[in-house]
Design a protein around this motif. Sequence first.
Motif, PDB file in Angstrom:
ATOM      1  N   ALA A  85       0.230  12.316   2.087  1.00  0.00           N
ATOM      2  CA  ALA A  85      -0.373  11.177   1.380  1.00  0.00           C
ATOM      3  C   ALA A  85      -0.692  10.054   2.364  1.00  0.00           C
ATOM      4  O   ALA A  85      -1.759   9.436   2.291  1.00  0.00           O
ATOM      5  N   ILE A  86       0.214   9.793   3.295  1.00  0.00           N
ATOM      6  CA  ILE A  86      -0.055   8.769   4.318  1.00  0.00           C
ATOM      7  C   ILE A  86      -1.264   9.170   5.138  1.00  0.00           C
ATOM      8  O   ILE A  86      -2.186   8.376   5.344  1.00  0.00           O
ATOM      9  N   ASP A 114       2.169   1.804  -3.462  1.00  0.00           N
ATOM     10  CA  ASP A 114       1.124   2.377  -4.317  1.00  0.00           C
ATOM     11  C   ASP A 114       0.969   3.875  -4.069  1.00  0.00           C
ATOM     12  O   ASP A 114       0.802   4.652  -5.015  1.00  0.00           O
ATOM     13  N   LEU A 115       1.023   4.294  -2.789  1.00  0.00           N
ATOM     14  CA  LEU A 115       0.938   5.728  -2.475  1.00  0.00           C
ATOM     15  C   LEU A 115       2.086   6.494  -3.136  1.00  0.00           C
ATOM     16  O   LEU A 115       1.875   7.557  -3.715  1.00  0.00           O
ATOM     17  N   HIS A 160      -4.546   9.354   2.581  1.00  0.00           N
ATOM     18  CA  HIS A 160      -4.959   8.307   1.662  1.00  0.00           C
ATOM     19  C   HIS A 160      -4.603   6.889   2.080  1.00  0.00           C
ATOM     20  O   HIS A 160      -5.083   5.942   1.458  1.00  0.00           O
ATOM     21  N   ALA A 161      -3.767   6.730   3.088  1.00  0.00           N
ATOM     22  CA  ALA A 161      -3.342   5.383   3.459  1.00  0.00           C
ATOM     23  C   ALA A 161      -4.482   4.635   4.145  1.00  0.00           C
ATOM     24  O   ALA A 161      -5.237   5.203   4.937  1.00  0.00           O
ATOM     25  N   ASP A 212       1.859   7.166  -6.884  1.00  0.00           N
ATOM     26  CA  ASP A 212       0.885   8.185  -7.275  1.00  0.00           C
ATOM     27  C   ASP A 212       1.421   9.612  -7.121  1.00  0.00           C
ATOM     28  O   ASP A 212       0.771  10.563  -7.563  1.00  0.00           O
ATOM     29  N   HIS A 243       0.830  -1.207   0.000  1.00  0.00           N
ATOM     30  CA  HIS A 243       0.000   0.000   0.000  1.00  0.00           C
ATOM     31  C   HIS A 243       0.864   1.256   0.000  1.00  0.00           C
ATOM     32  O   HIS A 243       0.539   2.242  -0.667  1.00  0.00           O
TER      33      HIS A 243
END
Length: 88
Positions: free
Chosen positions: A68-69, A51-52, A72-73, A55, A48
């Motif tokens: 981002a963590i 993937d972050l 969106h994590a 992006d 995961h």
Amino acid sequence: MLDVIRSELERVAACEIRIRLDDEFEPQVGTLLRVELGSAYWHLLPEHFLDLLKDLEAQSGSETVRRAIEMHAVSVWHGPSPQGSRDA
């Protein structure tokens, strides 16, 4: 997988972020990735986190990775918040 994640961290210019595998933090989940930035840290599923990173735009920096963590994590376990953050 760690080499691929390190390459992505380099691509996004977040080399001060440290990573290591941790198979003892949450045994029911399996091996997690410990991601450290200053005194803050998070435990995420390695795939995961990768993937972050994929992006994110090149050269976006460590603060962008942190956001981002936080935004969106999924399946993330938090450590202490960095000084000056909204949670500190």
